[in-house]
Design a protein around this motif. Sequence first.
Motif, PDB file in Angstrom:
ATOM      1  N   LYS A 206       5.932  -1.177  -1.854  1.00 36.18           N
ATOM      2  CA  LYS A 206       4.483  -1.077  -2.053  1.00 36.18           C
ATOM      3  C   LYS A 206       3.776  -2.192  -1.297  1.00 36.18           C
ATOM      4  N   SER A 207       2.602  -1.842  -0.794  1.00 39.44           N
ATOM      5  CA  SER A 207       1.773  -2.816  -0.082  1.00 39.44           C
ATOM      6  C   SER A 207       0.590  -3.179  -0.977  1.00 39.44           C
ATOM      7  N   PHE A 208       0.356  -4.480  -1.150  1.00 36.59           N
ATOM      8  CA  PHE A 208      -0.783  -4.943  -1.963  1.00 36.59           C
ATOM      9  C   PHE A 208      -1.757  -5.733  -1.096  1.00 36.59           C
ATOM     10  N   LYS A 209      -3.031  -5.608  -1.417  1.00 33.56           N
ATOM     11  CA  LYS A 209      -4.061  -6.366  -0.673  1.00 33.56           C
ATOM     12  C   LYS A 209      -4.063  -7.807  -1.179  1.00 33.56           C
ATOM     13  N   MET A 210      -2.987  -8.502  -0.841  1.00 36.15           N
ATOM     14  CA  MET A 210      -2.764  -9.846  -1.361  1.00 36.15           C
ATOM     15  C   MET A 210      -2.349 -10.769  -0.225  1.00 36.15           C
ATOM     16  N   GLY A 211      -3.122 -10.792   0.841  1.00 32.31           N
ATOM     17  CA  GLY A 211      -2.773 -11.635   1.994  1.00 32.31           C
ATOM     18  C   GLY A 211      -3.383 -13.014   1.870  1.00 32.31           C
ATOM     19  N   THR A 212      -2.880 -13.947   2.673  1.00 34.95           N
ATOM     20  CA  THR A 212      -3.315 -15.347   2.559  1.00 34.95           C
ATOM     21  C   THR A 212      -4.780 -15.546   2.949  1.00 34.95           C
ATOM     22  N   VAL A 213      -5.201 -14.927   4.052  1.00 35.54           N
ATOM     23  CA  VAL A 213      -6.586 -15.084   4.511  1.00 35.54           C
ATOM     24  C   VAL A 213      -7.519 -14.435   3.486  1.00 35.54           C
ATOM     25  N   ARG A 214      -7.075 -13.289   2.961  1.00 33.48           N
ATOM     26  CA  ARG A 214      -7.881 -12.575   1.956  1.00 33.48           C
ATOM     27  C   ARG A 214      -8.020 -13.409   0.670  1.00 33.48           C
ATOM     28  N   LEU A 215      -6.914 -14.030   0.228  1.00 37.27           N
ATOM     29  CA  LEU A 215      -6.966 -14.833  -0.999  1.00 37.27           C
ATOM     30  C   LEU A 215      -7.910 -16.018  -0.839  1.00 37.27           C
TER      31      LEU A 215
ATOM     32  N   LYS B   9     -13.112 -14.062  -4.381  1.00 34.61           N
ATOM     33  CA  LYS B   9     -13.490 -14.791  -5.597  1.00 34.61           C
ATOM     34  C   LYS B   9     -12.229 -14.953  -6.457  1.00 34.61           C
ATOM     35  N   LYS B  10     -12.196 -16.009  -7.280  1.00 37.70           N
ATOM     36  CA  LYS B  10     -11.021 -16.290  -8.121  1.00 37.70           C
ATOM     37  C   LYS B  10     -10.683 -15.125  -9.049  1.00 37.70           C
ATOM     38  N   SER B  11     -11.711 -14.485  -9.608  1.00 33.15           N
ATOM     39  CA  SER B  11     -11.479 -13.386 -10.566  1.00 33.15           C
ATOM     40  C   SER B  11     -10.790 -12.204  -9.886  1.00 33.15           C
ATOM     41  N   VAL B  12     -11.141 -11.954  -8.622  1.00 35.80           N
ATOM     42  CA  VAL B  12     -10.527 -10.858  -7.857  1.00 35.80           C
ATOM     43  C   VAL B  12      -9.050 -11.170  -7.637  1.00 35.80           C
ATOM     44  N   ASN B  13      -8.765 -12.400  -7.227  1.00 35.18           N
ATOM     45  CA  ASN B  13      -7.374 -12.811  -6.979  1.00 35.18           C
ATOM     46  C   ASN B  13      -6.531 -12.721  -8.243  1.00 35.18           C
ATOM     47  N   LYS B  14      -7.137 -13.099  -9.385  1.00 35.38           N
ATOM     48  CA  LYS B  14      -6.431 -13.052 -10.664  1.00 35.38           C
ATOM     49  C   LYS B  14      -5.984 -11.615 -10.958  1.00 35.38           C
ATOM     50  N   GLU B  15      -6.887 -10.679 -10.693  1.00 34.26           N
ATOM     51  CA  GLU B  15      -6.602  -9.261 -10.941  1.00 34.26           C
ATOM     52  C   GLU B  15      -5.471  -8.763 -10.034  1.00 34.26           C
ATOM     53  N   ILE B  16      -5.506  -9.177  -8.756  1.00 31.12           N
ATOM     54  CA  ILE B  16      -4.459  -8.763  -7.809  1.00 31.12           C
ATOM     55  C   ILE B  16      -3.096  -9.286  -8.277  1.00 31.12           C
ATOM     56  N   PHE B  17      -3.052 -10.571  -8.645  1.00 32.58           N
ATOM     57  CA  PHE B  17      -1.786 -11.168  -9.096  1.00 32.58           C
ATOM     58  C   PHE B  17      -1.259 -10.462 -10.344  1.00 32.58           C
ATOM     59  N   THR B  18      -2.159 -10.066 -11.249  1.00 31.86           N
ATOM     60  CA  THR B  18      -1.752  -9.350 -12.465  1.00 31.86           C
ATOM     61  C   THR B  18      -1.116  -8.007 -12.108  1.00 31.86           C
ATOM     62  N   ASN B  19      -1.732  -7.285 -11.169  1.00 30.69           N
ATOM     63  CA  ASN B  19      -1.196  -5.979 -10.751  1.00 30.69           C
ATOM     64  C   ASN B  19       0.180  -6.110 -10.100  1.00 30.69           C
ATOM     65  N   VAL B  20       0.333  -7.133  -9.268  1.00 29.50           N
ATOM     66  CA  VAL B  20       1.611  -7.357  -8.586  1.00 29.50           C
ATOM     67  C   VAL B  20       2.686  -7.750  -9.605  1.00 29.50           C
ATOM     68  N   GLU B  21       2.301  -8.595 -10.563  1.00 28.45           N
ATOM     69  CA  GLU B  21       3.240  -9.019 -11.607  1.00 28.45           C
ATOM     70  C   GLU B  21       3.785  -7.798 -12.356  1.00 28.45           C
ATOM     71  N   LYS B  22       2.876  -6.889 -12.751  1.00 31.00           N
ATOM     72  CA  LYS B  22       3.291  -5.671 -13.479  1.00 31.00           C
ATOM     73  C   LYS B  22       4.259  -4.848 -12.638  1.00 31.00           C
ATOM     74  N   TRP B  23       3.923  -4.679 -11.351  1.00 37.56           N
ATOM     75  CA  TRP B  23       4.741  -3.846 -10.469  1.00 37.56           C
ATOM     76  C   TRP B  23       6.142  -4.437 -10.287  1.00 37.56           C
ATOM     77  N   ILE B  24       6.210  -5.755 -10.037  1.00 38.51           N
ATOM     78  CA  ILE B  24       7.507  -6.414  -9.826  1.00 38.51           C
ATOM     79  C   ILE B  24       8.355  -6.347 -11.103  1.00 38.51           C
ATOM     80  N   LYS B  25       7.753  -6.690 -12.240  1.00 40.74           N
ATOM     81  CA  LYS B  25       8.512  -6.693 -13.503  1.00 40.74           C
ATOM     82  C   LYS B  25       9.033  -5.302 -13.833  1.00 40.74           C
ATOM     83  N   LYS B  26       8.192  -4.295 -13.648  1.00 43.00           N
ATOM     84  CA  LYS B  26       8.573  -2.912 -13.960  1.00 43.00           C
ATOM     85  C   LYS B  26       9.739  -2.456 -13.073  1.00 43.00           C
TER      86      LYS B  26
END
Length: 298
Positions: free
Chosen positions: A163-172, A176-193
């Motif tokens: 899976k590809s996530f919109k979680m690149g370094t330049v983008r981060l 905004k911090k709240s947007v990044n928090k949401e992305i990290f949460t989604n990635v965490e769920k995907w990896i753990k699952k």
Amino acid sequence: MLEIKKYGAIDIGSNAIRLLISNVIVSEDKEPQFKKSSLVRVPIRLGADAFVGGIISEKNTTRMINAMEAFKLLMDVNGVERYKACATSAMREAENGKEIAEKIFNQTGVKIDIIGGKEEAAIISSTDLNQLIQGDSSYLYVDVGGGSTEFTIFSEGKILTSKSFKMGTVRLLSNKKSVNKEIFTNVEKWIKKNTKDLKKVSLIGSGGNINKLFKMSGRAEGKPISYIYLNAQYQFLKQMTYDERISELSLNPDRADVIIPATKIYLSAMKWSGARKIYVPKIGLSDGIIKSLFYNKL
């Protein structure tokens, strides 16, 4: 009979644009050898345009046209017989991405393919990963770019999912911090699952930042970096200012800021998958393009 072919790969990323020229040495009864002949990197940060304003600026368009002209000349003098240019998330998301690709083609003759995240992951995983993923182990492959991060899970030599996530370094850095928090949460769920049923996962990291961190570690090629080491390095880098990272660690100005979010991504992926070590083979999109050209996959 020995035959040497020269191929070129242009990787138009969100943080930098690269030209890789490789010699492919073909001899009878032997696997072909891929040897890097030249690598040129130009820090045109397209992601800073695309992820903030939604379009690539005129200034950066001109810089890209100049870079493609220069790359064409370099390929010419090197005797490159075939090449391919691929653009990733910044060009993919910019409203004027296709228009710019057309403009570049009309002015330079360089045809740029704007590829999707899945295609990007497939090209990269056609590289030397098979040497690492043999046997019955499980791996989480993480390729961190400027605009997106590609995750692929391998187990017993096979791809389970990617899976590809919109979680690149330049983008981060731009978000905004709240947007990044949401992305990290989604990635965490995907990896753990997707890793919960796997025994002992190791990470495989690719991208300019992990290559730099690996180089800084002084590890021998093929040896992994531990989670403990990477975390210590992360805390050390975070304590330094941007200027100190450039003056004291000799990091390039366009590496000194993105290395922080990149390290955070690798550490997070290790934590969520339970990986204790990360392998860093020197592979990336440009290596994948060369291989795919040789095997006629592109």
